[in-house]
Design a protein around this motif. Structure first.
Motif, PDB file in Angstrom:
ATOM      1  N   LEU B 149      -6.883   1.796 -24.629  1.00 47.97           N
ATOM      2  CA  LEU B 149      -6.292   2.881 -23.839  1.00 47.97           C
ATOM      3  C   LEU B 149      -5.668   3.918 -24.757  1.00 47.97           C
ATOM      4  O   LEU B 149      -5.393   3.642 -25.918  1.00 47.97           O
ATOM      5  CB  LEU B 149      -5.198   2.338 -22.921  1.00 47.97           C
ATOM      6  N   GLU B 152      -0.129   6.678 -24.914  1.00 46.84           N
ATOM      7  CA  GLU B 152       0.924   6.769 -23.881  1.00 46.84           C
ATOM      8  C   GLU B 152       0.650   5.806 -22.745  1.00 46.84           C
ATOM      9  O   GLU B 152       1.573   5.266 -22.137  1.00 46.84           O
ATOM     10  CB  GLU B 152       1.031   8.179 -23.279  1.00 46.84           C
ATOM     11  N   GLN B 153      -0.635   5.592 -22.459  1.00 42.28           N
ATOM     12  CA  GLN B 153      -0.993   4.682 -21.372  1.00 42.28           C
ATOM     13  C   GLN B 153      -0.706   3.239 -21.784  1.00 42.28           C
ATOM     14  O   GLN B 153      -0.179   2.446 -21.003  1.00 42.28           O
ATOM     15  CB  GLN B 153      -2.478   4.833 -21.018  1.00 42.28           C
ATOM     16  N   ARG B 184       1.300   8.073 -14.442  1.00 43.73           N
ATOM     17  CA  ARG B 184       0.739   7.538 -15.672  1.00 43.73           C
ATOM     18  C   ARG B 184       0.394   6.054 -15.503  1.00 43.73           C
ATOM     19  O   ARG B 184      -0.663   5.598 -15.954  1.00 43.73           O
ATOM     20  CB  ARG B 184       1.738   7.713 -16.822  1.00 43.73           C
ATOM     21  N   TYR B 187      -2.810   5.677 -13.244  1.00 47.77           N
ATOM     22  CA  TYR B 187      -4.079   5.969 -13.911  1.00 47.77           C
ATOM     23  C   TYR B 187      -4.356   5.037 -15.082  1.00 47.77           C
ATOM     24  O   TYR B 187      -5.520   4.716 -15.373  1.00 47.77           O
ATOM     25  CB  TYR B 187      -4.134   7.438 -14.354  1.00 47.77           C
ATOM     26  N   ALA B 188      -3.307   4.572 -15.743  1.00 41.24           N
ATOM     27  CA  ALA B 188      -3.497   3.634 -16.859  1.00 41.24           C
ATOM     28  C   ALA B 188      -4.089   2.321 -16.349  1.00 41.24           C
ATOM     29  O   ALA B 188      -5.003   1.757 -16.967  1.00 41.24           O
ATOM     30  CB  ALA B 188      -2.171   3.375 -17.565  1.00 41.24           C
ATOM     31  N   LYS B 191      -7.729   2.853 -15.466  1.00 41.99           N
ATOM     32  CA  LYS B 191      -8.552   2.962 -16.675  1.00 41.99           C
ATOM     33  C   LYS B 191      -8.775   1.572 -17.279  1.00 41.99           C
ATOM     34  O   LYS B 191      -9.874   1.232 -17.704  1.00 41.99           O
ATOM     35  CB  LYS B 191      -7.847   3.887 -17.678  1.00 41.99           C
TER      36      LYS B 191
END
Lengths: 200, 207
Positions: B149, B152-153, B184, B187-188, B191
Motif C-alpha cells: 500500500l 499513508e494508507q 483514508r 479506501y486503504a 485497496k
C-alpha cells in the motif's frame, strides 16, 4: 441516503466511530435494502479483522539495552557540558584572583621587612651584580633589588604569557611530531580535565 | 455527494475512557519523571515492538526500523517534560514516531518502490493442523499486501486496525482532519482487499 453517502461512512461504522444513533440507523436501514453496500461493509469488517490477527514482528532483544545505553550516554554528556562550564567559570575566577593577589604580594610596603635585616659590611661579602651590571651596596640592597627584579619579571610574564603559549604550541608542532617543547609542563586546567575523563 | 463524518457525530471515545482506570503507562511516566529509570525501562518494554511494527510498515527494512525505533524512544525520554497528560503516552509516542519518520524520509528519501524482505518467515511445523496452516498463510498474505500500500494508507491501517487507536487520536498523530482519517481508512481497506484477492488467486485460493 444514497449509496455514495453511505459508502464513506462504512469505515466509521465498522470502527464504532458513529456516535449519532439516528445517523447510524439511517446507514443500517439503507444497507438492509442495498446488497452492494452490504458487501462493501462486509469487506471493511473482513479486512479489519484480518489486520488485527497479524502477528507483530519482534524487534531485536538488544533494542531495549541500546535505548538505555544511549540515554545514559547522552545524560552524561549533558552533565559533562554543565561541569565544564562550571570549571571554566571557576578557572576564570581563580585567574582573576591570582592576577590581583600577585600584585599585592610585591607591594611596596613589603620592603619595610627587608630594611630591618642586619647590614653586612660590603668587604666581607661578595655581592652579585644586578641585571643591569651595577653592584649592590649591601645585603639589604641585594634582597630588595632582587625582589624588584623578580617583580618586573612577573609583570613581564603576565604580559607575554599568551604569546609565549602560542609560540610553545607552534614549536610543539603536530600531535605525532617529536619535539623538545612537548615536555613543557601543562596548565593545571588540562590536568583536571584529564582526571575527570579518566574517572568516567 | 459524499457525506463526511463531522466531529460532532463522531463517537467520543475520549469521554468514555475518562470513566475507565488510567492505563499503566500513566503511572510509569509519572515515575520516570521522578527519576525512576526502571519505570522507563518498563515503558520501553511495553511499547518498543508496537513502535517497531509501526515504523517497519513504513520503511519496510528491519535494521532501519530498529534504528528509528531506538531514536524515537530516546527522543521520547528527553521530551517527557512536554507530555502534559501521562495517560496519553501511547498516542503521544506514536506522534513522535510519525513526525520523526516524516522528517527522516523527507531528508533521506529512503522509501523505495521495491518491497524489502522485512517479514520473518515463520517456521511451519509439518504437523500443524490444516486450519492453523491456512491462518498462517493468510497472515503472510495480509502482511505482503499491507506493505504494498501507499505509505499513508499503510500507516493509517496500522494505527487503526493493529494499534486500535481512535479516529481522533489518529487525526492528532497524522495531523489531518477527521474526515481525511475516515476516508483514508475506507479506501486503504478497499485497496488492501484488491491486492489480497490478487495474492490469493496467485496462491490458487478464493478469498
Amino acid at each position: 441516503m444514497n449509496c455514495a453517502e453511505v459508502r464513506t461512512l462504512l469505515s466509521a461504522l465498522a470502527d464504532g466511530e458513529i456516535a449519532d444513533d439516528r445517523l447510524r440507523e439511517k446507514v443500517q436501514s439503507h444497507m438492509d435494502n442495498c446488497e452492494a453496500c452490504r458487501q462493501e461493509y462486509a469487506l471493511q469488517l473482513d479486512i479489519k479483522s484480518k489486520l488485527s490477527e497479524l502477528e507483530p514482528e519482534e524487534a531485536s532483544v538488544f533494542l531495549a539495552t541500546r535505548v538505555t545505553a544511549e540515554i545514559k550516554q547522552l545524560r552524561r554528556r549533558r552533565s559533562a557540558w554543565r561541569w565544564s562550564y562550571a570549571y571554566a567559570g571557576a578557572a576564570a575566577v581563580i585567574a582573576l584572583v591570582v592576577m590581583l593577589g600577585g600584585g599585592l604580594l610585591v607591594h611596596p610596603s613589603a620592603q619595610g621587612v627587608y630594611k630591618s635585616l642586619p647590614d653586612v659590611a660590603p668587604a666581607t661579602v661578595a655581592l652579585p651584580r644586578s641585571s643591569n651590571g651595577d653592584g649592590y651596596g649591601s645585603f639589604t640592597e641585594l634582597v630588595v633589588g632582587r625582589h624588584e627584579e623578580a617583580r618586573e619579571l612577573l609583570k613581564v610574564r603576565e604580559e607575554w604569557a599568551p604569546e609565549f603559549e602560542q609560540i610553545v604550541q607552534r614549536l610543539g608542532g603536530e600531535e605525532d611530531d617529536e619535539s623538545l617543547y612537548k615536555e613543557l609542563p601543562k596548565e593545571n586546567t588540562e590536568d583536571e580535565e584529564e582526571l575527570a575523563a579518566e574517572e568516567e | 455527494m459524499a457525506l463526511v463524518l463531522s466531529a460532532e457525530l463522531m463517537a467520543d471515545r475520549d469521554a468514555a475512557s475518562a470513566a475507565t482506570p488510567l492505563p499503566i503507562e500513566a503511572e510509569l511516566v509519572a515515575r520516570t519523571k521522578r527519576g525512576d529509570d526502571a519505570a522507563f525501562a518498563e515503558l520501553v518494554e511495553l511499547f518498543q515492538n508496537r513502535i517497531f511494527n509501526f515504523v517497519l510498515a513504513r520503511v519496510r527494512h528491519r535494521q532501519l526500523a530498529e534504528d528509528v525505533t531506538q531514536e524515537v524512544l530516546v527522543k521520547a525520554y528527553f521530551s517527557l517534560n512536554k507530555l502534559r497528560e501521562p495517560a496519553k503516552f501511547k498516542s503521544w509516542l506514536f506522534s513522535i514516531a510519525h513526525n520523526h519518520l516524516r522528517d527522516l524520509l523527507r531528508k533521506r528519501k529512503l522509501e523505495t518502490t521495491d518491497v524489502e524482505e522485512c517479514h520473518t518467515e515463520h517456521y511451519v511445523d509439518p504437523d500443524t493442523p490444516e486450519k492453523e496452516l491456512k491462518r498462517q498463510q493468510t497472515r503472510e498474505a495480509v502482511w505482503n499486501a499491507l506493505v504494498q500500500l501507499k505509505p499513508e494508507q499503510r500507516e493509517i491501517l496500522v494505527l487503526c486496525d493493529i494499534e486500535g487507536l481512535s479516529y481522533r487520536e489518529i487525526a492528532d498523530i497524522m495531523r489531518v482532519p477527521l474526515g481525511t482519517v475516515q476516508s483514508r481508512i475506507f479506501y486503504a481497506r478497499r485497496k488492501l482487499r484488491v491486492i489480497l484477492s490478487g495474492e490469493f488467486s496467485y496462491m490458487g485460493e478464493e478469498l
